[in-house]
Write an enzyme that holds these catalytic residues in place. Structure first.
Site, mmCIF file in Angstrom:
data_model
loop_
_atom_site.group_PDB
_atom_site.id
_atom_site.type_symbol
_atom_site.label_atom_id
_atom_site.label_comp_id
_atom_site.label_asym_id
_atom_site.label_seq_id
_atom_site.Cartn_x
_atom_site.Cartn_y
_atom_site.Cartn_z
ATOM 1 N N ARG A 109 0.877 -1.180 0.000
ATOM 2 C CA ARG A 109 0.000 0.000 0.000
ATOM 3 C C ARG A 109 0.904 1.216 0.000
ATOM 4 O O ARG A 109 1.639 1.451 0.974
ATOM 5 C CB ARG A 109 -0.915 -0.019 1.234
ATOM 6 C CG ARG A 109 -1.545 1.334 1.485
ATOM 7 C CD ARG A 109 -2.715 1.284 2.438
ATOM 8 N NE ARG A 109 -3.838 0.599 1.836
ATOM 9 C CZ ARG A 109 -5.067 0.614 2.340
ATOM 10 N NH1 ARG A 109 -5.320 1.258 3.461
ATOM 11 N NH2 ARG A 109 -6.059 -0.022 1.745
ATOM 12 N N HIS A 136 -7.167 0.830 -6.652
ATOM 13 C CA HIS A 136 -7.397 -0.095 -5.538
ATOM 14 C C HIS A 136 -8.017 -1.377 -6.113
ATOM 15 O O HIS A 136 -9.203 -1.651 -5.923
ATOM 16 C CB HIS A 136 -8.331 0.553 -4.520
ATOM 17 C CG HIS A 136 -8.277 -0.056 -3.151
ATOM 18 N ND1 HIS A 136 -7.520 -1.174 -2.847
ATOM 19 C CD2 HIS A 136 -8.896 0.291 -1.983
ATOM 20 C CE1 HIS A 136 -7.674 -1.468 -1.564
ATOM 21 N NE2 HIS A 136 -8.503 -0.607 -1.024
ATOM 22 N N GLN A 139 -9.982 -3.975 -3.974
ATOM 23 C CA GLN A 139 -11.268 -3.443 -3.536
ATOM 24 C C GLN A 139 -12.324 -3.602 -4.634
ATOM 25 O O GLN A 139 -13.420 -4.117 -4.389
ATOM 26 C CB GLN A 139 -11.109 -1.956 -3.173
ATOM 27 C CG GLN A 139 -12.371 -1.323 -2.636
ATOM 28 C CD GLN A 139 -12.760 -1.847 -1.266
ATOM 29 O OE1 GLN A 139 -11.950 -1.872 -0.363
ATOM 30 N NE2 GLN A 139 -13.997 -2.278 -1.128
ATOM 31 N N ASP A 231 -17.154 7.104 -1.815
ATOM 32 C CA ASP A 231 -15.916 6.985 -1.031
ATOM 33 C C ASP A 231 -15.663 8.347 -0.386
ATOM 34 O O ASP A 231 -16.329 9.342 -0.719
ATOM 35 C CB ASP A 231 -14.764 6.570 -1.967
ATOM 36 C CG ASP A 231 -13.446 6.276 -1.221
ATOM 37 O OD1 ASP A 231 -13.484 6.134 0.024
ATOM 38 O OD2 ASP A 231 -12.388 6.206 -1.881
ATOM 39 N N CYS A 271 -16.201 1.492 0.140
ATOM 40 C CA CYS A 271 -15.026 0.662 0.424
ATOM 41 C C CYS A 271 -14.671 0.691 1.915
ATOM 42 O O CYS A 271 -14.018 -0.219 2.407
ATOM 43 C CB CYS A 271 -13.849 1.142 -0.403
ATOM 44 S SG CYS A 271 -13.458 2.885 -0.168
ATOM 45 N N ARG A 299 -13.517 -8.882 0.802
ATOM 46 C CA ARG A 299 -12.096 -8.615 0.594
ATOM 47 C C ARG A 299 -11.300 -9.870 0.966
ATOM 48 O O ARG A 299 -10.369 -10.262 0.268
ATOM 49 C CB ARG A 299 -11.617 -7.436 1.456
ATOM 50 C CG ARG A 299 -12.148 -6.068 1.079
ATOM 51 C CD ARG A 299 -11.533 -5.544 -0.201
ATOM 52 N NE ARG A 299 -10.087 -5.464 -0.153
ATOM 53 C CZ ARG A 299 -9.376 -4.469 0.406
ATOM 54 N NH1 ARG A 299 -9.992 -3.439 0.954
ATOM 55 N NH2 ARG A 299 -8.056 -4.477 0.390
HETATM 56 N N1 CP Z 1 -11.130 -0.381 2.047
HETATM 57 C C1 CP Z 1 -9.881 -0.453 2.519
HETATM 58 O O1 CP Z 1 -8.915 -0.693 1.788
HETATM 59 O O2 CP Z 1 -9.776 -0.280 3.863
HETATM 60 P P1 CP Z 1 -8.440 -0.100 4.733
HETATM 61 O O3 CP Z 1 -7.894 1.275 4.410
HETATM 62 O O4 CP Z 1 -8.912 -0.214 6.142
HETATM 63 O O5 CP Z 1 -7.480 -1.177 4.353
HETATM 64 N N1 NVA Z 2 -9.819 6.644 -1.437
HETATM 65 C C1 NVA Z 2 -9.461 6.192 -0.128
HETATM 66 C C2 NVA Z 2 -9.656 4.710 -0.010
HETATM 67 C C3 NVA Z 2 -9.258 4.115 1.305
HETATM 68 C C4 NVA Z 2 -9.481 2.632 1.362
HETATM 69 C C5 NVA Z 2 -8.011 6.582 0.163
HETATM 70 O O1 NVA Z 2 -7.175 6.476 -0.728
HETATM 71 O O2 NVA Z 2 -7.736 7.019 1.279
#
Ligand code: CP
Ligand code: NVA
Length: 313
Positions: A109, A136, A139, A231, A271, A299
């Protein structure tokens, strides 16, 4: 495992664009089996290990990958970028090479999408994008799997995304045509998804007989939709813009009134994490439309299937 691996030609999962419609369908069939009969896969990744690099916070991604590896008989190690040498300037190149000597897969990430791309380029083991500033993919796959579960199919359905044209929006746009779904996106002016993503999604939609539509009117996007998705307005890394974004996104909250314009069977999706009172009204997030916790659960199942396809070689 005694099956022909339908993802044989892939080393990594960096972008949804990497996958064909058939590969997504194969993933969903495997995820369905994994979810229905987890015991069958208890030792499928025995002895395999996954390194999980996190440059930013996570609840779902971290826990679902870690638990997923455990449930498949393998093991995962959490690496905060603050604690490993990346945080002190060790290159992505060297990190990818070193981790490849220890583990069987890397999930990352990152802020910059290029970081995941570079990890994948230099690692000899599979690299999975666990969210970058651009996409993502895990997701979106879990989300369309959830739609498929709720409606029994995906072909011909419409997903309406209301809010910021961000990483999650990009992956939903790129995946929709692959599962035969139309994707409608409503953003305020200036917050549209990137033009290259829209172009690519439109080309795939034309080939698959589906539609991609962009608007600045949430009501227009949601009319008749089967899934209404939103989101956060400020993603991780955009905290400084949060106040400015709250103003720009006024009128983009998913409310019961907005949901009333969708199909009668419509589901509400997010998400997570969500901000009730901002992008979603609590009566929707916690109401009869909401499948947010099913998405979160899926997930786990979908990523177990991804791990099986990429690590079990
Ligand atoms: N939706 C998602 O990726 O959640 P987290 O940021 O908690 O991993
Ligand atoms: N768009 C959000 C998704 C988190 C799972 C971010 O990037 O923070």
């Amino acid at each position: 495992m005694m099956f022909r691996n339908p993802w044989q030609r892939h080393k990594d999962l960096v972008s949804i664009s990497d996958l064909t419609a058939e590969e997504v369908e194969a993933l969903f069939q495997l995820a369905e089996n994994v979810k229905a009969r987890p015991d069958r896969y208890r030792n499928a990744l025995a002895g395999k290990t996954l390194a999980m690099i996190f440059e930013k916070a996570s609840t779902r991604t971290r826990v679902s990958f870690e638990v997923g590896m455990y449930q498949l008989g393998g093991w995962a190690t959490f690496l905060s970028s603050r604690d490993i040498q990346i945080g002190r300037g060790e290159t992505i190149h060297d990190t990818a090479k070193v981790l490849s000597r220890y583990v069987d897969g890397i999930m990352a990430r990152t802020y910059a999408h290029d970081t995941v791309v570079e990890l994948a380029r230099h690692a000899s083991v599979p690299v999975i994008n666990g969210l970058s500033d651009f996409e993502h993919p895990c997701q979106a796959l879990a989300d369309y799997f959830t739609v498929r579960e709720k409606f029994g199919h995906t072909r011909g359905l419409t997903l309406a995304y209301v809010g910021d044209g961000n990483n999650v929006c990009h992956s939903l746009l790129l995946c929709g045509p692959k599962v035969g779904m139309n994707v409608h996106v409503a953003t305020p002016p200036g917050y549209e998804p990137q033009a290259a993503v829209v172009e690519r999604a439109k080309a795939e939609a034309a080939a698959s007989g589906t539609q991609i539509a962009l608007t600045h009117q949430p009501q227009e996007a949601v009319a008749g939709a089967h899934a209404v998705y939103t989101d956060v307005w400020a993603s991780m890394g955009q905290e400084a813009e949060a106040e400015q974004r709250k103003k720009a996104f006024a009128g983009f909250q998913v409310t019961p009134e907005l949901m009333a314009l969708a199909d009668r069977q419509a589901v509400f999706m997010h998400c997570l994490p969500c901000h009730r009172g901002e992008e979603v009204h609590e009566a929707v997030a916690d109401g009869r439309w909401s499948v947010i916790f099913d998405e979160a659960e899926n997930r786990l199942h979908v990523q177990k299937a991804i791990l099986l396809l990429l690590l079990n070689r």
